[in-house]
Design a protein around this motif. Sequence first.
Motif, short mmCIF file in Angstrom:
data_model
loop_
_atom_site.label_atom_id
_atom_site.label_comp_id
_atom_site.label_asym_id
_atom_site.label_seq_id
_atom_site.Cartn_x
_atom_site.Cartn_y
_atom_site.Cartn_z
N VAL A 1 -49.46 -4.37 48.34
CA VAL A 1 -50.14 -4.68 49.61
C VAL A 1 -51.61 -4.28 49.50
N LEU A 2 -51.87 -3.08 49.03
CA LEU A 2 -53.25 -2.59 48.94
C LEU A 2 -54.05 -3.33 47.87
N THR A 3 -53.40 -3.68 46.78
CA THR A 3 -54.07 -4.43 45.73
C THR A 3 -54.51 -5.79 46.25
N ARG A 4 -53.61 -6.49 46.90
CA ARG A 4 -53.96 -7.80 47.46
C ARG A 4 -55.07 -7.70 48.49
N LEU A 5 -54.97 -6.72 49.36
CA LEU A 5 -55.99 -6.53 50.38
C LEU A 5 -57.35 -6.25 49.74
N THR A 6 -57.36 -5.38 48.76
CA THR A 6 -58.61 -5.02 48.08
C THR A 6 -59.20 -6.21 47.34
N GLU A 7 -58.36 -6.96 46.66
CA GLU A 7 -58.84 -8.16 45.94
C GLU A 7 -59.43 -9.17 46.91
N ARG A 8 -58.76 -9.38 48.05
CA ARG A 8 -59.29 -10.32 49.05
C ARG A 8 -60.64 -9.85 49.58
N GLU A 9 -60.75 -8.55 49.83
CA GLU A 9 -62.02 -8.01 50.34
C GLU A 9 -63.14 -8.19 49.33
N MET A 10 -62.87 -7.92 48.06
CA MET A 10 -63.90 -8.07 47.03
C MET A 10 -64.29 -9.53 46.87
N ASP A 11 -63.32 -10.42 46.89
CA ASP A 11 -63.63 -11.85 46.80
C ASP A 11 -64.49 -12.28 47.98
N TRP A 12 -64.15 -11.78 49.17
CA TRP A 12 -64.91 -12.12 50.37
C TRP A 12 -66.35 -11.63 50.25
N ILE A 13 -66.54 -10.39 49.80
CA ILE A 13 -67.89 -9.85 49.63
C ILE A 13 -68.69 -10.69 48.64
N GLU A 14 -68.09 -11.00 47.50
CA GLU A 14 -68.77 -11.81 46.50
C GLU A 14 -69.15 -13.18 47.05
N GLU B 1 -69.68 -13.94 50.24
CA GLU B 1 -70.74 -13.77 51.23
C GLU B 1 -72.11 -13.56 50.56
N ILE B 2 -72.14 -12.83 49.46
CA ILE B 2 -73.39 -12.64 48.73
C ILE B 2 -73.85 -13.97 48.13
N GLU B 3 -72.92 -14.71 47.55
CA GLU B 3 -73.26 -16.02 46.97
C GLU B 3 -73.84 -16.98 48.01
N ARG B 4 -73.35 -16.91 49.23
CA ARG B 4 -73.85 -17.82 50.27
C ARG B 4 -75.08 -17.26 51.00
N ASP B 5 -75.62 -16.15 50.46
CA ASP B 5 -76.82 -15.52 51.02
C ASP B 5 -76.67 -15.10 52.47
N ALA B 6 -75.54 -14.51 52.80
CA ALA B 6 -75.33 -13.97 54.15
C ALA B 6 -76.37 -12.89 54.40
N PRO B 7 -76.86 -12.77 55.63
CA PRO B 7 -77.81 -11.70 55.93
C PRO B 7 -77.18 -10.33 55.62
N PHE B 8 -77.92 -9.50 54.89
CA PHE B 8 -77.38 -8.23 54.44
C PHE B 8 -76.88 -7.36 55.58
N ILE C 1 -68.46 -5.48 56.60
CA ILE C 1 -67.74 -4.70 55.59
C ILE C 1 -67.30 -3.36 56.19
N LEU C 2 -68.19 -2.70 56.90
CA LEU C 2 -67.85 -1.41 57.48
C LEU C 2 -66.74 -1.54 58.52
N LYS C 3 -66.78 -2.58 59.33
CA LYS C 3 -65.70 -2.82 60.30
C LYS C 3 -64.38 -3.03 59.58
N ARG C 4 -64.41 -3.82 58.52
CA ARG C 4 -63.18 -4.08 57.76
C ARG C 4 -62.68 -2.80 57.09
N LYS C 5 -63.59 -1.96 56.63
CA LYS C 5 -63.22 -0.68 56.02
C LYS C 5 -62.50 0.20 57.03
N ILE C 6 -63.02 0.24 58.25
CA ILE C 6 -62.41 1.05 59.30
C ILE C 6 -61.00 0.53 59.58
N GLU C 7 -60.84 -0.78 59.65
CA GLU C 7 -59.53 -1.37 59.92
C GLU C 7 -58.53 -1.04 58.80
N SER C 8 -58.98 -1.05 57.57
CA SER C 8 -58.05 -0.79 56.47
C SER C 8 -57.78 0.69 56.25
#
Length: 186
Positions: free
Chosen positions: A60-73, A75-82, A89-96
């Motif tokens: 469960v944690l591995t899948r969640l972590t992999e999804r989060e890392m993929d999402w971050i990557e 968002e960076i690729e699409r030039d999301a505002p930092f 990311i911080l909101k998602r960290k609090i939830e997890s």
Amino acid sequence: MDGFTKRTEEKREAILTAAKTLMQQKQSRFTINELARAASVSPVSIYNYFGSKEQVILLVLTRLTEREMDWIEHEIERDAPFDTLLLDILKRKIESAVLFDDAVLATVTSDPSWHELAARGYAAFRQLIEYGKMSGAIDSNISTDAYLRYVQLMQQAILSDPELSMTQMTETMHEYFHFFLHGILK
């Protein structure tokens, strides 16, 4: 995919979904029988597919972590505002964070595959800090390692405090992230 394989995969997914829900409520303090009931499978199925409750938690944690890392990557690729990306990311960290207790931490820290995943997570966060520096959103005079150590210290302080209830942990994480984003001065 034949019928047997499809049913097997559906059961595995039901177990993982039920485990995540139980972890949000109880962290590791659920039984195989509770998990089986929540997933509408037999306890034997859980042992057959995963071997143990710890292995279910780890997946469960591995899948969640992999999804989060993929999402971050992504968002960076699409030039999301930092600043928006960091807040998300911080909101998602609090939830997890509610998924973790001492037993969960012991499970993940003792697993060799988790160390590889943690290294990938560390690299993704390093990439995020560099992205923030390049975009001018954060101070480029502070080393990336200092940012990373600061975040690690915050996480360790929160997760290692046995006195914190889940509600207090969420509140404390909000406050620590406020320090991270705004410092301590008015």
